[in-house]
Design a protein around this motif. Structure first.
Motif, PDB file in Angstrom:
ATOM      1  N   GLN A 298     -19.581 -10.641   1.990  1.00  0.00           N
ATOM      2  CA  GLN A 298     -20.070  -9.917   0.823  1.00  0.00           C
ATOM      3  C   GLN A 298     -20.501  -8.498   1.184  1.00  0.00           C
ATOM      4  OE1 GLN A 298     -20.039 -10.664  -2.316  1.00  0.00           O
ATOM      5  NE2 GLN A 298     -21.273  -8.980  -3.096  1.00  0.00           N
ATOM      6  N   SER A 299     -20.898  -8.268   2.422  1.00  0.00           N
ATOM      7  CA  SER A 299     -21.392  -6.947   2.833  1.00  0.00           C
ATOM      8  C   SER A 299     -20.281  -6.015   3.297  1.00  0.00           C
ATOM      9  CB  SER A 299     -22.413  -7.109   3.968  1.00  0.00           C
ATOM     10  OG  SER A 299     -21.774  -7.586   5.152  1.00  0.00           O
ATOM     11  N   MET A 300     -19.067  -6.487   3.348  1.00  0.00           N
ATOM     12  CA  MET A 300     -17.970  -5.697   3.906  1.00  0.00           C
ATOM     13  C   MET A 300     -17.208  -4.981   2.802  1.00  0.00           C
ATOM     14  SD  MET A 300     -16.693  -8.275   6.915  1.00  0.00           S
ATOM     15  CE  MET A 300     -15.921  -6.932   7.811  1.00  0.00           C
ATOM     16  N   PRO A 301     -16.548  -3.847   3.118  1.00  0.00           N
ATOM     17  CA  PRO A 301     -15.829  -3.088   2.091  1.00  0.00           C
ATOM     18  C   PRO A 301     -14.579  -3.820   1.622  1.00  0.00           C
ATOM     19  CG  PRO A 301     -15.415  -2.160   4.253  1.00  0.00           C
ATOM     20  CD  PRO A 301     -16.474  -3.205   4.442  1.00  0.00           C
ATOM     21  N   LEU A 302     -14.289  -3.678   0.330  1.00  0.00           N
ATOM     22  CA  LEU A 302     -13.084  -4.294  -0.214  1.00  0.00           C
ATOM     23  C   LEU A 302     -11.847  -3.649   0.405  1.00  0.00           C
ATOM     24  CD1 LEU A 302     -13.861  -4.637  -4.021  1.00  0.00           C
ATOM     25  CD2 LEU A 302     -13.245  -6.504  -2.489  1.00  0.00           C
ATOM     26  N   PRO A 303     -10.851  -4.433   0.756  1.00  0.00           N
ATOM     27  CA  PRO A 303      -9.615  -3.860   1.291  1.00  0.00           C
ATOM     28  C   PRO A 303      -8.846  -3.121   0.200  1.00  0.00           C
ATOM     29  CG  PRO A 303      -9.374  -6.216   0.976  1.00  0.00           C
ATOM     30  CD  PRO A 303     -10.816  -5.899   0.709  1.00  0.00           C
ATOM     31  N   ALA A 304      -8.189  -2.028   0.588  1.00  0.00           N
ATOM     32  CA  ALA A 304      -7.463  -1.230  -0.396  1.00  0.00           C
ATOM     33  C   ALA A 304      -6.255  -1.982  -0.937  1.00  0.00           C
ATOM     34  CB  ALA A 304      -7.029   0.090   0.235  1.00  0.00           C
ATOM     35  N   LYS A 305      -5.522  -2.643  -0.077  1.00  0.00           N
ATOM     36  CA  LYS A 305      -4.325  -3.363  -0.498  1.00  0.00           C
ATOM     37  C   LYS A 305      -4.220  -4.650   0.306  1.00  0.00           C
ATOM     38  CE  LYS A 305       0.507  -2.599  -1.689  1.00  0.00           C
ATOM     39  NZ  LYS A 305       1.656  -1.665  -1.605  1.00  0.00           N
TER      40      LYS A 305
ATOM     41  N   ALA B 137     -14.695 -13.048   9.745  1.00  0.00           N
ATOM     42  CA  ALA B 137     -14.458 -13.882  10.923  1.00  0.00           C
ATOM     43  C   ALA B 137     -14.070 -13.029  12.123  1.00  0.00           C
ATOM     44  CB  ALA B 137     -13.367 -14.903  10.617  1.00  0.00           C
ATOM     45  N   ALA B 138     -13.193 -12.030  11.878  1.00  0.00           N
ATOM     46  CA  ALA B 138     -12.767 -11.160  12.974  1.00  0.00           C
ATOM     47  C   ALA B 138     -13.951 -10.413  13.576  1.00  0.00           C
ATOM     48  CB  ALA B 138     -11.710 -10.184  12.466  1.00  0.00           C
ATOM     49  N   ARG B 139     -14.867  -9.946  12.722  1.00  0.00           N
ATOM     50  CA  ARG B 139     -16.052  -9.257  13.240  1.00  0.00           C
ATOM     51  C   ARG B 139     -16.914 -10.230  14.046  1.00  0.00           C
ATOM     52  NH1 ARG B 139     -20.009  -5.885   9.311  1.00  0.00           N
ATOM     53  NH2 ARG B 139     -18.109  -4.583   9.229  1.00  0.00           N
ATOM     54  N   THR B 140     -17.058 -11.429  13.539  1.00  0.00           N
ATOM     55  CA  THR B 140     -17.872 -12.419  14.249  1.00  0.00           C
ATOM     56  C   THR B 140     -17.312 -12.701  15.644  1.00  0.00           C
ATOM     57  OG1 THR B 140     -18.527 -13.445  12.155  1.00  0.00           O
ATOM     58  CG2 THR B 140     -18.768 -14.774  14.147  1.00  0.00           C
ATOM     59  N   TRP B 141     -15.974 -12.816  15.740  1.00  0.00           N
ATOM     60  CA  TRP B 141     -15.349 -13.161  17.019  1.00  0.00           C
ATOM     61  C   TRP B 141     -14.971 -11.939  17.853  1.00  0.00           C
ATOM     62  CZ3 TRP B 141     -11.849 -16.631  13.606  1.00  0.00           C
ATOM     63  CH2 TRP B 141     -12.510 -17.839  13.321  1.00  0.00           C
ATOM     64  N   GLN B 142     -15.190 -10.722  17.267  1.00  0.00           N
ATOM     65  CA  GLN B 142     -14.830  -9.480  17.951  1.00  0.00           C
ATOM     66  C   GLN B 142     -13.333  -9.449  18.301  1.00  0.00           C
ATOM     67  OE1 GLN B 142     -17.192  -6.753  18.578  1.00  0.00           O
ATOM     68  NE2 GLN B 142     -18.031  -8.060  16.958  1.00  0.00           N
ATOM     69  N   VAL B 143     -12.526  -9.764  17.277  1.00  0.00           N
ATOM     70  CA  VAL B 143     -11.075  -9.691  17.432  1.00  0.00           C
ATOM     71  C   VAL B 143     -10.511  -8.920  16.242  1.00  0.00           C
ATOM     72  CG1 VAL B 143     -10.970 -11.872  18.691  1.00  0.00           C
ATOM     73  CG2 VAL B 143     -10.670 -11.874  16.191  1.00  0.00           C
ATOM     74  N   GLU B 144      -9.223  -8.600  16.309  1.00  0.00           N
ATOM     75  CA  GLU B 144      -8.559  -7.948  15.186  1.00  0.00           C
ATOM     76  C   GLU B 144      -8.270  -8.975  14.084  1.00  0.00           C
ATOM     77  OE1 GLU B 144      -7.838  -4.705  14.668  1.00  0.00           O
ATOM     78  OE2 GLU B 144      -9.068  -4.389  16.482  1.00  0.00           O
ATOM     79  N   PRO B 145      -8.332  -8.556  12.809  1.00  0.00           N
ATOM     80  CA  PRO B 145      -8.015  -9.498  11.723  1.00  0.00           C
ATOM     81  C   PRO B 145      -6.639 -10.130  11.864  1.00  0.00           C
ATOM     82  CG  PRO B 145      -9.092  -7.561  10.836  1.00  0.00           C
ATOM     83  CD  PRO B 145      -8.829  -7.267  12.288  1.00  0.00           C
ATOM     84  N   ASP B 146      -5.684  -9.397  12.443  1.00  0.00           N
ATOM     85  CA  ASP B 146      -4.339  -9.950  12.595  1.00  0.00           C
ATOM     86  C   ASP B 146      -4.311 -11.164  13.513  1.00  0.00           C
ATOM     87  OD1 ASP B 146      -3.412  -8.020  10.930  1.00  0.00           O
ATOM     88  OD2 ASP B 146      -2.528  -6.756  12.489  1.00  0.00           O
TER      89      ASP B 146
ATOM     90  N   ALA C 100      -9.062 -11.723   2.300  1.00  0.00           N
ATOM     91  CA  ALA C 100      -9.074 -10.673   3.320  1.00  0.00           C
ATOM     92  C   ALA C 100     -10.490 -10.375   3.799  1.00  0.00           C
ATOM     93  CB  ALA C 100      -8.425  -9.413   2.760  1.00  0.00           C
ATOM     94  N   LEU C 101     -11.464 -10.398   2.885  1.00  0.00           N
ATOM     95  CA  LEU C 101     -12.856 -10.179   3.279  1.00  0.00           C
ATOM     96  C   LEU C 101     -13.340 -11.285   4.205  1.00  0.00           C
ATOM     97  CD1 LEU C 101     -14.402  -9.036  -0.125  1.00  0.00           C
ATOM     98  CD2 LEU C 101     -14.187  -7.637   1.938  1.00  0.00           C
ATOM     99  N   LEU C 102     -12.968 -12.507   3.910  1.00  0.00           N
ATOM    100  CA  LEU C 102     -13.393 -13.635   4.749  1.00  0.00           C
ATOM    101  C   LEU C 102     -12.747 -13.554   6.137  1.00  0.00           C
ATOM    102  CD1 LEU C 102     -13.131 -16.266   1.916  1.00  0.00           C
ATOM    103  CD2 LEU C 102     -15.249 -15.678   3.103  1.00  0.00           C
ATOM    104  N   VAL C 103     -11.491 -13.162   6.161  1.00  0.00           N
ATOM    105  CA  VAL C 103     -10.828 -12.982   7.452  1.00  0.00           C
ATOM    106  C   VAL C 103     -11.492 -11.857   8.239  1.00  0.00           C
ATOM    107  CG1 VAL C 103      -8.678 -12.234   8.548  1.00  0.00           C
ATOM    108  CG2 VAL C 103      -8.612 -13.949   6.717  1.00  0.00           C
ATOM    109  N   ALA C 104     -11.819 -10.753   7.566  1.00  0.00           N
ATOM    110  CA  ALA C 104     -12.472  -9.632   8.242  1.00  0.00           C
ATOM    111  C   ALA C 104     -13.836 -10.044   8.788  1.00  0.00           C
ATOM    112  CB  ALA C 104     -12.611  -8.464   7.275  1.00  0.00           C
TER     113      ALA C 104
END
Length: 701
Positions: A169-176, A133-142, A127-131
């Motif tokens: 590594q710099s992003m917050p851990l997802p809750a679930k 990538a989403a930030r890099t591409w400026q899209v939603e993780p979904d 989930a962190l890796l997907v997040a």
């Protein structure tokens, strides 16, 4: 390929793993700490900038396939190729303590106690890796998905995990974090080659006996000839003149001989003259007498349903029996060994150990050091079976390294191993049962046995009951309204310890043989008799019925042939076995074993089958040959000539069937052993009419 690395190297980046994404795995029993605190997990997942994926874990690999199973869980939940995953064995450290407060491997817990936590941590990493990538591409993780170590985005955008690791590594851990659907798994539930196959076939895998260090010396130890005996004096003058000998010194376990190599040390040991103080004059006759006396004495209640004794007293004829199981050695194929380097106020240990925390604590106590001053590196283990949970072989190396101020590897001979083991306890069982028609209404059992826990975990003995003595007996699954199980502990002066499947190894033999006796007394088919009593135990019943069907239970056999059946639950898994034998002119031949296991969710069916096959071989060896004769205070064993193992030409055909299940995962390393001996004994009865109540099983003339 699995490797060995220290936690210190990992955290310092000494293994080239510092850069990238770290995710902590906290297994059951460890409180999660805020992410900004120093690392306190008991496993790490690391995704490196070069796309390498590493799992650092606390479980020993002794042939049970734990590393392969854990790697497969990680690969599926992280969505990477299994070939890219490396497993690194952690040093002993409180950061790696799961339930039980120590680092160790046993009880078939490696995968079943780690699965969910490891999968959740891998899902967090994905989930962190997907997040990222989403930030890099400026899209939603979904809008992103993963595929074999890459994140795929809209417009055919692709980034590898390595490219995203630093940002993730710099992003917050997802809750679930979302878990992958089982239908998307590439490895879990499917046959998967072991990750350590190549290194073992090519000789690259490092077992304890393979450890090499600069300036390493090799040692053997002369040990007391009797249980309880101790060193009085020794004369090493002749031995010290032999080439390659460095030092001969007294240590707690005997006389250590340190030399340049193993054979130099062994030759010198033969020249040492030793006088020992007498030990305990225990022998088989005395052991039998003490066990028989103990089984006649009221024990401590371990189970009490209804009033078994009252029902037995008021019933008509009852069935009684006495069963006996012997001491058993572990006989690991890699001899006991360990390497230690004690210097400058520190101790470093390399050992094929199942009990890292116990080894570290014992070494620290011997040297007068704090545990933090002792480092334990775990190598591959050439078999464990509970024997390598002990610390004696580790302390040999620690004591001798201190004596010579150099690194020392201690190697036990096969004779050392068999004569100075911590044996599976001998025991005597007294049983009595009552039938009303074809239905048992009362079952009483008293077990007289030495206690393992009195030495290893005395605080677990409650009201005179050692759980290892009664496990597999007090959990009798049959619907009998009045059941009493008693524990009668007796100290026989022979060292005892954990042995594969522990109490269930002997107690299943007794319970499943005696239930067969009840079926015969009721003039009932052994399978149908069990089925009537297991209607409230669906998992027992399912494996039992499937094993019977796959073995052709109802198909007639020729004279001199027989089938026997047994079912047992241990370590969260349910196993039924049918053994088919032939007896020709007094010669027993085990022809076939059908095994069915319900171990709940499982990772690798090939590994489950392999562990069942290995457990059957282990159990068959014990049932046919296993016993440790005691005379004049000593175990009268030499090598495999006097403690034989099953040979290839004695192997039966083995068929293993795994029940599909969504139940929580059970163990597989231990549960294949317990049903074998009773199924074999029951088959012998079916073929010959001889009811054998003593292990090892020997036909009468």
């Amino acid at each position: 390929m699995a490797a060995v690395i220290s936690r210190r190297q990992v955290l310092m980046g000494g293994a080239g793993l510092a850069a990238g994404l770290w995710v902590a795995v906290r297994l059951p029993g460890v409180n999660a700490a805020p992410r900004q605190t120093p690392f306190v997990p008991n496993a790490f997942i690391h995704v490196a900038v070069d796309d390498a994926v590493t799992l650092t874990l606390h479980k020993s690999e002794m042939g049970q396939g734990a590393h392969t199973g854990l790697a497969a869980i990680l690969a599926d939940e992280l969505d990477v190729d299994l070939a890219r995953v490396s497993l690194l064995m952690a040093d002993e450290d409180p950061a790696f303590y799961p339930d039980g407060g120590q680092m160790g491997t046993g009880g078939s817990t490696s995968i079943r106690f780690s699965w969910d936590a490891l999968a959740a941590a891998a899902a967090s990493a994905r989930a962190l890796l997907v997040a990222a990538a989403a930030r890099t591409w400026q899209v939603e993780p979904d809008a992103c998905r993963t595929d074999a170590g890459r994140v795929l985005g809209p417009d055919r955008q692709v980034l590898s995990y390595g490219e995203l690791a630093t940002l993730a590594q710099s992003m917050p851990l997802p809750a679930k974090p979302p878990r992958r659907a089982p239908g998307d798994y590439r490895y879990i539930g499917k046959p998967t080659p072991r990750v350590d196959n190549f290194s073992k076939v090519t000789g690259q895998a490092r077992f304890g006996i393979d450890v090499m260090l600069p300036g390493l010396l090799t040692a053997v130890v002369l040990r007391p000839p009797q249980f309880g005996s101790a060193l009085e004096r020794f004369d090493a003058s002749a031995a010290l003149k032999l080439p390659g000998v460095h030092k001969i010194v007294a240590i707690d376990s005997g006389v250590g001989v340190v030399a340049n190599g193993y054979w130099q040390a062994r030759r010198a040991a033969q020249a040492v003259k030793v006088t020992w103080r007498p030990g305990l004059p225990v022998d088989d006759v005395l052991i039998g007498t003490l066990l028989d006396a103990a089984v006649e004495t009221p024990g401590s209640p371990a189970r009490s349903d209804g009033d078994a004794l009252e029902v037995l007293a008021s019933s008509g004829p009852t069935l009684t029996a006495t069963y006996r199981v012997p001491y058993l050695a572990h006989a690991c194929l890699e001899p006991m060994n360990a390497t230690a380097d004690v210097r400058d106020g520190r101790c470093e240990i390399w050992a094929p150990t199942q009990g890292q925390t116990r080894a570290r604590g014992a070494a620290a106590a011997l040297l007068g050091l704090a545990p933090e001053q002792v480092t334990v590196h775990t190598t591959y283990l050439g078999g464990g079976f509970g024997r390598r949970f002990e610390t004696d072989f580790v302390l040999d190396a620690v004591a001798l390294s201190r004596a010579v101020a150099a690194p020392v590897k201690v190697i036990w001979s096969r004779e050392d191993d068999l004569q100075h083991d911590f044996y599976r306890p001998a025991a005597v069982h007294r049983l009595q049962a009552a039938l009303e028609g074809i239905t048992p209404v009362a079952w009483w059992q008293r077990i007289a046995s030495p206690s393992i826990q009195s030495r290893l975990a005395p605080d677990t003995i409650t009201a005179g009951v050692d759980r290892t003595v009664v496990e597999g007996a007090r959990e009798l699954p049959y619907a009998i309204p009045n059941v009493a199980v008693e524990c009668a502990l007796v100290d026989l002066g022979v060292p005892v310890g954990y042995w594969r499947s522990v109490g269930s190894s002997g107690n299943a033999f007794v319970a499943e043989s005696f239930i067969d006796e009840l079926a015969h007394a009721a003039r009932s088919n052994a399978l149908e008799f069990r089925k009537r009593l297991l209607t409230g135990q669906p998992r027992h019943l399912k494996v039992l019925q499937l094993a019977a069907a796959r073995a052709g239970w109802e198909q007639p056999l020729a004279t001199g042939h027989g089938r026997g059946i047994a079912v047992h639950m241990s370590y969260g898994s349910y196993v039924a076995q049918v053994v088919q034998v032939s007896v020709t002119e007094g010669t027993l031949r085990v022809e076939r074993v059908v095994c069915v296991i319900d171990c709940g969710r499982h990772v690798n069916p090939d590994q489950v089958a392999a562990q069942m096959e290995g457990g059957i071989v282990f159990g068959l060896t014990a049932a046919l040959y296993g016993e440790v004769p005691i005379s004049e205070g000593s175990a009268r064993l030499g090598n495999f000539d006097s403690y034989p193992l099953l040979r290839m030409d004695q192997m039966p055909r083995i068929d293993v069937h795994i029940v599909p299940s969504d139940e929580p995962p059970g163990g597989v390393g231990e549960p294949g052993v317990p049903p074998l001996a009773p199924a074999l004994a029951n088959a012998i009865f079916a073929a010959t009419g001889q009811r054998l109540r003593r292990l090892p099983l020997r036909l009468s003339a």
